[in-house]
Design a protein around this motif. Sequence first.
Motif, short mmCIF file in Angstrom:
data_model
loop_
_atom_site.label_atom_id
_atom_site.label_comp_id
_atom_site.label_asym_id
_atom_site.label_seq_id
_atom_site.Cartn_x
_atom_site.Cartn_y
_atom_site.Cartn_z
N VAL A 18 7.24 29.47 -38.32
CA VAL A 18 5.96 29.42 -37.63
C VAL A 18 5.50 27.96 -37.56
O VAL A 18 5.50 27.25 -38.56
CB VAL A 18 4.90 30.27 -38.37
N VAL A 83 -0.46 34.78 -33.72
CA VAL A 83 0.86 34.74 -34.34
C VAL A 83 1.11 36.09 -34.99
O VAL A 83 0.22 36.65 -35.62
CB VAL A 83 0.91 33.62 -35.41
N GLU A 142 4.57 33.49 -31.52
CA GLU A 142 3.59 32.47 -31.88
C GLU A 142 2.52 32.42 -30.81
O GLU A 142 2.73 32.89 -29.69
CB GLU A 142 4.26 31.11 -32.02
#
Length: 156
Positions: A18, A83, A142
Amino acid sequence: MTNEEIKALLALLQSTNVTLFELEQEGVRIKIQKSPLPAGEVFRLPASRPSAGELLDQASAEQSFQSVPPAKTNTRTITAPIVGTFYRSPSPEAAPYVEVGSVVQKGQILCIIEAMKLMNEIESEFEGTVKAILMENGQSVEYGMPLIEIEIGPET
């Protein structure tokens, strides 16, 4: 949110791919973006809340993603607002919300993004026909990633 909770969150994010994470909880908003730092440089949390001017602006956050070619004029892209993990159906045994070729209405549920054990329904912003589903079921997404393309009529 305590410093220990923030440290635990940072440790968790370091072990993932991430690159951008946002969390708003009890009136406190945290935005974390990974970027390569020179060796020895350390990021420190400020003792007080940052001002609006100190927060990362949206334009620089968008630059962290690969460029997506512009959509056709009659095609609109639904992007990930958070996300999480992309799911096409409400449960593993249920049928997907939409398929390529499905006609959708504004406000119709297209998919779910699971974030922190919460299932967030993603609704269509447009009326039209699903032209492409750009994510695989169970794939991590994301913020800002394209999810679904919808071809709209000439009146929109």
